[in-house]
Design a protein around this motif. Structure first.
Motif, mmCIF file in Angstrom:
data_model
loop_
_atom_site.group_PDB
_atom_site.id
_atom_site.type_symbol
_atom_site.label_atom_id
_atom_site.label_comp_id
_atom_site.label_asym_id
_atom_site.label_seq_id
_atom_site.Cartn_x
_atom_site.Cartn_y
_atom_site.Cartn_z
ATOM 1 N N CYS A 121 0.833 -1.206 0.000
ATOM 2 C CA CYS A 121 0.000 0.000 0.000
ATOM 3 C C CYS A 121 0.866 1.254 0.000
ATOM 4 O O CYS A 121 0.594 2.208 -0.733
ATOM 5 C CB CYS A 121 -0.925 0.001 1.222
ATOM 6 N N ALA A 122 1.906 1.247 0.833
ATOM 7 C CA ALA A 122 2.797 2.399 0.914
ATOM 8 C C ALA A 122 3.503 2.651 -0.413
ATOM 9 O O ALA A 122 3.783 3.805 -0.774
ATOM 10 C CB ALA A 122 3.818 2.191 2.028
ATOM 11 N N ALA A 123 3.787 1.585 -1.171
ATOM 12 C CA ALA A 123 4.431 1.740 -2.480
ATOM 13 C C ALA A 123 3.526 2.499 -3.443
ATOM 14 O O ALA A 123 3.990 3.365 -4.201
ATOM 15 C CB ALA A 123 4.792 0.368 -3.045
ATOM 16 N N LEU A 124 2.233 2.191 -3.419
ATOM 17 C CA LEU A 124 1.293 2.913 -4.284
ATOM 18 C C LEU A 124 1.158 4.365 -3.833
ATOM 19 O O LEU A 124 1.102 5.277 -4.676
ATOM 20 C CB LEU A 124 -0.074 2.230 -4.267
ATOM 21 N N LEU A 125 1.128 4.603 -2.533
ATOM 22 C CA LEU A 125 1.051 5.970 -2.028
ATOM 23 C C LEU A 125 2.262 6.785 -2.477
ATOM 24 O O LEU A 125 2.135 7.936 -2.915
ATOM 25 C CB LEU A 125 0.952 5.961 -0.502
ATOM 26 N N ARG A 126 3.447 6.179 -2.400
ATOM 27 C CA ARG A 126 4.660 6.884 -2.838
ATOM 28 C C ARG A 126 4.595 7.225 -4.324
ATOM 29 O O ARG A 126 5.008 8.316 -4.740
ATOM 30 C CB ARG A 126 5.905 6.037 -2.543
ATOM 31 N N GLU A 127 4.073 6.304 -5.123
ATOM 32 C CA GLU A 127 3.955 6.562 -6.563
ATOM 33 C C GLU A 127 2.950 7.679 -6.836
ATOM 34 O O GLU A 127 3.165 8.527 -7.704
ATOM 35 C CB GLU A 127 3.534 5.284 -7.289
ATOM 36 N N LEU A 128 1.858 7.706 -6.073
ATOM 37 C CA LEU A 128 0.862 8.763 -6.236
ATOM 38 C C LEU A 128 1.450 10.143 -5.935
ATOM 39 O O LEU A 128 1.099 11.135 -6.581
ATOM 40 C CB LEU A 128 -0.336 8.511 -5.319
ATOM 41 N N LEU A 129 2.344 10.184 -4.957
ATOM 42 C CA LEU A 129 2.932 11.458 -4.542
ATOM 43 C C LEU A 129 4.227 11.786 -5.275
ATOM 44 O O LEU A 129 4.826 12.828 -5.023
ATOM 45 C CB LEU A 129 3.183 11.445 -3.026
ATOM 46 N N SER A 130 4.638 10.911 -6.177
ATOM 47 C CA SER A 130 5.874 11.154 -6.923
ATOM 48 C C SER A 130 5.708 12.350 -7.853
ATOM 49 O O SER A 130 4.593 12.721 -8.245
ATOM 50 C CB SER A 130 6.257 9.919 -7.745
ATOM 51 N N GLU A 131 6.817 12.957 -8.221
ATOM 52 C CA GLU A 131 6.777 14.129 -9.094
ATOM 53 C C GLU A 131 6.131 13.812 -10.435
ATOM 54 O O GLU A 131 5.342 14.610 -10.964
ATOM 55 C CB GLU A 131 8.204 14.658 -9.305
ATOM 56 N N LYS A 132 6.432 12.645 -10.982
ATOM 57 C CA LYS A 132 5.871 12.252 -12.282
ATOM 58 C C LYS A 132 4.349 12.188 -12.226
ATOM 59 O O LYS A 132 3.654 12.704 -13.113
ATOM 60 C CB LYS A 132 6.441 10.898 -12.704
#
Length: 304
Positions: A239-250
């Motif tokens: 879950c945390a991996a998806l959250l990090r991707e959502l908040l990524s600059e890209k």
């Protein structure tokens, strides 16, 4: 003679050995594949829209982000599903819950199931603990058909979903009348209202119609945030991996594709708890109703 007999035996035995090889392949091949199957993990993500977005689908955006996360994380599959607010509440009452929940204000029933996060935002804390964080946002703005924002005239406060346009108006020092979102938009274009206090949804409507309007963003208050919470401790890392991707600059830079804005560019001063229930939202609307009631409004708001 002996050589001929041996060849006859060898050719006769060939079907037997071929069948034996096939049986052994069937028996042992699944055994080699089984470990990879057992490591597959499914993370269920529900998206609940409680306020008008910009354009397109927030659920589809989440799915695209999930596919990128999967490509960098072996053995995980994110199942992203769209729910209505009523459907999510009904599921909760049946004892059902996702591993991650994407939602806006008004859906408070899953608050106690949410797990603390390592990122914090004022509207996503409960008793001082961060349990929800916005992955995209909208924005209130005052629209005018001309660049003159000083001229007197009627103001339509566009309302739709659970967002509190009335509170945004009070915090910005604007007086107006509550009007349903589409009716406010049409009335503004038809000249019924001099100004429209609307959102990013209206920006997308103007763009689609090719209408040029002047806009003054309002930063005193904002509740147009789409938050995400983690509800599964057993799948926390996925879950945390998806959250990090959502908040990524890209990902944040691509939010314009759905008419939403990056969280990092937010300059809003106040918000309300995303865990406000229906009764709390009604109290806020009532507090924004008359000058005598407005003195109590700010005690319900959170400073960003």
């Amino acid at each position: 003679m002996k050589r001929r007999n041996f060849l006859k035996f060898a050719f006769a035995a060939l079907p037997f050995f071929a069948i034996l090889a096939l049986i052994l392949a069937v028996i042992f091949y699944p055994a080699r594949e089984q470990p990879s199957q057992s490591t597959e993990r499914v993370v269920r993500v529900w998206n609940v829209d409680t306020f008008e977005g910009g354009k397109g689908s927030r659920t589809a955006f989440l799915r695209a982000t999930a596919r990128r996360t999967e490509s960098a994380r072996e053995g995980v599959y994110y199942l992203v599903t769209s729910y209505t607010e009523e459907g999510a509440v009904a599921a909760f009452e049946r004892g059902e819950a996702p591993d991650m929940l994407s939602f806006g204000i008004g859906l408070s029933v899953y608050a106690e199931m949410s797990i603390p996060l390592d990122v914090s935002f004022a509207g996503g804390t409960l008793d001082g603990v961060p349990i929800a964080y916005p992955w995209c946002r909208g924005e209130y703005a005052l629209f005018s058909m001309t660049e003159d924002f000083e001229e007197a005239g009627d103001v339509a406060l566009s309302v739709g979903g659970n967002n509190l346009t009335e509170v945004a108006a009070v915090c910005a020092g604007i007086e107006g009348a509550r009007v349903e979102s589409m009716a406010a938009y049409v009335g503004f274009l038809d000249g019924k209202y001099r100004y429209l206090l609307g959102t990013q949804r209206d920006v997308c409507r103007f763009s689609a119609r090719g209408v040029r309007v002047a806009a003054r963003p309002l930063s005193a208050y904002n509740d147009l945030y789409q938050y995400i919470s983690i509800l599964s401790s057993g799948k926390y890392e996925d879950c945390a991996a998806l959250l990090r991707e959502l908040l990524s600059e890209k990902t944040q830079d691509s939010l314009s594709s759905i008419g939403m804005l990056p969280v990092g560019t937010d300059r809003s001063e106040r918000t309300v708890s995303v865990f406000s229930d229906t009764s709390a939202l009604e109290r806020l609307r009532a507090s924004a109703g008359t000058p005598s009631e407005r003195k109590n409004l700010y005690k319900f708001l959170k400073t960003i």
